[in-house]
Design an enzyme around this catalytic site. Structure first.
Site, PDB file in Angstrom:
ATOM      1  CE1 TYR A   1      -3.904  -1.632   5.495  1.00  0.00           C
ATOM      2  CE2 TYR A   1      -3.014   0.476   4.776  1.00  0.00           C
ATOM      3  CZ  TYR A   1      -3.572  -0.755   4.474  1.00  0.00           C
ATOM      4  OH  TYR A   1      -3.783  -1.108   3.161  1.00  0.00           O
TER       5      TYR A   1
ATOM      6  CB  SER B   1      -0.875  -0.019   1.258  1.00  0.00           C
ATOM      7  OG  SER B   1      -1.400   1.258   1.517  1.00  0.00           O
TER       8      SER B   1
ATOM      9  CD  GLU C   1      -2.436   5.355   4.302  1.00  0.00           C
ATOM     10  OE1 GLU C   1      -1.869   5.684   5.353  1.00  0.00           O
ATOM     11  OE2 GLU C   1      -3.237   6.095   3.700  1.00  0.00           O
TER      12      GLU C   1
HETATM   13  P1  NAP Z   1     -11.323  -4.571   2.156  1.00  0.00           P
HETATM   14  O1  NAP Z   1     -12.487  -4.269   1.282  1.00  0.00           O
HETATM   15  O2  NAP Z   1     -11.261  -3.955   3.493  1.00  0.00           O
HETATM   16  O3  NAP Z   1     -11.228  -6.165   2.306  1.00  0.00           O
HETATM   17  C1  NAP Z   1     -10.415  -6.753   3.287  1.00  0.00           C
HETATM   18  C2  NAP Z   1     -10.620  -8.264   3.218  1.00  0.00           C
HETATM   19  O4  NAP Z   1      -9.754  -8.877   4.178  1.00  0.00           O
HETATM   20  C3  NAP Z   1     -12.036  -8.734   3.537  1.00  0.00           C
HETATM   21  O5  NAP Z   1     -12.413  -9.721   2.624  1.00  0.00           O
HETATM   22  C4  NAP Z   1     -11.892  -9.342   4.932  1.00  0.00           C
HETATM   23  O6  NAP Z   1     -12.798 -10.384   5.209  1.00  0.00           O
HETATM   24  C5  NAP Z   1     -10.484  -9.912   4.822  1.00  0.00           C
HETATM   25  N1  NAP Z   1      -9.921 -10.259   6.122  1.00  0.00           N
HETATM   26  C6  NAP Z   1      -9.903  -9.497   7.252  1.00  0.00           C
HETATM   27  N2  NAP Z   1      -9.348 -10.189   8.277  1.00  0.00           N
HETATM   28  C7  NAP Z   1      -8.995 -11.405   7.777  1.00  0.00           C
HETATM   29  C8  NAP Z   1      -8.419 -12.570   8.344  1.00  0.00           C
HETATM   30  N3  NAP Z   1      -8.090 -12.633   9.643  1.00  0.00           N
HETATM   31  N4  NAP Z   1      -8.208 -13.626   7.549  1.00  0.00           N
HETATM   32  C9  NAP Z   1      -8.573 -13.599   6.237  1.00  0.00           C
HETATM   33  N5  NAP Z   1      -9.142 -12.535   5.638  1.00  0.00           N
HETATM   34  C10 NAP Z   1      -9.360 -11.457   6.411  1.00  0.00           C
HETATM   35  O7  NAP Z   1      -9.958  -4.197   1.400  1.00  0.00           O
HETATM   36  P2  NAP Z   1      -9.717  -3.877  -0.171  1.00  0.00           P
HETATM   37  O8  NAP Z   1      -9.963  -2.439  -0.404  1.00  0.00           O
HETATM   38  O9  NAP Z   1     -10.398  -4.912  -0.986  1.00  0.00           O
HETATM   39  O10 NAP Z   1      -8.137  -4.063  -0.248  1.00  0.00           O
HETATM   40  C11 NAP Z   1      -7.563  -5.330  -0.570  1.00  0.00           C
HETATM   41  C12 NAP Z   1      -6.124  -5.345  -0.075  1.00  0.00           C
HETATM   42  O11 NAP Z   1      -5.397  -4.298  -0.705  1.00  0.00           O
HETATM   43  C13 NAP Z   1      -5.964  -5.119   1.412  1.00  0.00           C
HETATM   44  O12 NAP Z   1      -4.863  -5.859   1.855  1.00  0.00           O
HETATM   45  C14 NAP Z   1      -5.655  -3.629   1.527  1.00  0.00           C
HETATM   46  O13 NAP Z   1      -4.956  -3.336   2.697  1.00  0.00           O
HETATM   47  C15 NAP Z   1      -4.817  -3.448   0.284  1.00  0.00           C
HETATM   48  N6  NAP Z   1      -4.828  -2.103  -0.302  1.00  0.00           N
HETATM   49  C16 NAP Z   1      -6.005  -1.497  -0.581  1.00  0.00           C
HETATM   50  C17 NAP Z   1      -6.000  -0.238  -1.149  1.00  0.00           C
HETATM   51  C18 NAP Z   1      -7.305   0.464  -1.514  1.00  0.00           C
HETATM   52  O14 NAP Z   1      -7.267   1.668  -1.776  1.00  0.00           O
HETATM   53  N7  NAP Z   1      -8.413  -0.249  -1.581  1.00  0.00           N
HETATM   54  C19 NAP Z   1      -4.785   0.395  -1.437  1.00  0.00           C
HETATM   55  C20 NAP Z   1      -3.599  -0.281  -1.166  1.00  0.00           C
HETATM   56  C21 NAP Z   1      -3.628  -1.540  -0.603  1.00  0.00           C
HETATM   57  P3  NAP Z   1     -14.213 -10.108   5.960  1.00  0.00           P
HETATM   58  O15 NAP Z   1     -15.034  -9.353   4.946  1.00  0.00           O
HETATM   59  O16 NAP Z   1     -14.739 -11.431   6.274  1.00  0.00           O
HETATM   60  O17 NAP Z   1     -13.887  -9.266   7.174  1.00  0.00           O
END
Ligand code: NAP
Length: 326
Positions: A151, A127, A129
């Protein structure tokens, strides 16, 4: 038929990636945590082609079992505690899932391995971040990290351990340093969706005001549907590597709010917006802007949706959802 295993399948990116990989002819397995995950039914309805697999990033045996039973060609590790504000309140949990969870997933990939002539390829969701208090503008793959939240710190560990497993064990492991990406599937806790949803509700007379923290921060915002293509492209190269994925543009929080209200036909947006200290981060990330040149040149990746179109798409989606609820 290639096989992909996705953690974080119930999140924003997991859904976009599942859709994209299915369109490419993949068999898609999605890891779902918990004994009765409330998102499982909706996932089954919307993505009937995704096979749910139980597992948790806190539990290495479950990851091993998941990979042994699915025998994937590609693993996309998108699961995380991903909300920066929550990470300040639950720092240990964030370190465990967002940080150590990557180590567990890598270890499972290393142990299960895949076919000798076709070892498992691994993608880590790093990320912007990690750049936090930025050392240079714009940020590239070589910019030093200075995270400003639990984070961000956990993501730095996940990033470094991915590079380490690649260098130590020869894993095909890539880290995508993705800048903010949004869309109609963004969780309501994130600022973009909080804004577009509140604007829709204000327009429909369901809400009076939008309460936010700092509006001076600047982010490089893209569309999630564009960004998952970069994840896949990273795993199709001859050699594994790390890439910044960004638009190269930055927009302020205030610009986001103004555009969203304008999109709903509300000009005097200041009337509806109030700032509250409780939504300010203990340590803010003021300016993020990424340089996607490497991803563009080596992967041939290009974003298709610009910032105004993204805000327009999100406001239209929230107006549709909130109108149906009325
Ligand atoms: P998100 O919508 O918050 O999804 C997070 C996912 O992680 C959910 O499916 C959640 O499952 C799962 N999770 C949480 N705790 C877990 C555990 N203990 N074991 C297995 N799964 C678990 O995030 P996103 O926006 O799709 O982002 C995807 C990834 O990219 C993340 O790693 C995020 O940090 C990274 N990222 C995102 C962005 C952005 O702008 N979106 C930018 C850079 C990096 P539940 O629904 O069951 O809780």
């Amino acid at each position: 038929m290639p096989r992909a295993f996705i953690t974080g399948i119930t999140g924003q990116d997991g859904q976009h990636l599942a859709e994209f990989l299915h369109s490419k002819g993949y068999e898609v397995f999605g890891m779902v945590k918990g004994q009765n995950n409330p998102k499982l039914t909706a996932m089954r309805d919307e993505f009937p082609y995704v096979e749910p697999v139980p597992g948790d990033l806190a539990d290495l045996p479950s990851l091993l079992k998941a990979l042994e039973s699915t025998q994937p060609d590609e693993v996309y590790n998108l699961g995380a505690i991903s909300f920066v504000a929550l990470s300040f309140n639950q720092a240990e949990l964030t370190a465990n899932i967002t940080g150590l969870g990557v180590l567990r997933m890598l270890e499972a990939v290393r142990m299960v391995g895949g076919a000798t002539n076709n070892p498992i390829r691994f993608y880590q969701a790093s990320s912007s971040e990690m750049f936090g208090k930025v050392r240079e503008i714009p940020q590239t793959e070589r910019t030093p990290f200075h995270p400003r939240s639990p984070y961000g710190c956990a993501k730095v560990f996940g990033h470094d351990i991915t590079v380490n497993y690649r260098e130590s064990y020869g894993l095909y492991a890539c880290s995508g340093i993705l800048f903010n990406h949004e869309g109609p599937r963004r969780g309501l806790e994130f600022v973009t969706r909080k804004v577009t949803n509140a604007v829709a509700r204000i327009k429909l007379g369901l809400q009076d005001e939008l309460v936010l923290g700092n509006l001076d921060f600047k982010r490089d915002w893209g569309y999630a549907g564009d960004y998952v293509k970069a994840m896949w492209l990273m795993l199709q190269q001859d050699e594994p590597d790390d890439y910044v994925v960004a638009t190269g543009e930055t927009h302020s929080g205030e610009e986001l709010v103004r555009l969203a209200f304008e999109e709903a036909g509300i000009e005097d947006w200041q009337r509806y917006v109030r700032q509250d200290q409780k939504f300010f981060r203990p340590a803010e990330v003021d300016l993020l802007i990424g340089d996607p040149t490497k991803a563009q040149e080596k992967l041939g990746w290009q974003r298709e949706v610009d910032f105004p179109s993204l805000v327009k798409m999100m406001v239209a989606n929230d107006l549709r959802i909130e109108s149906a609820r009325r």
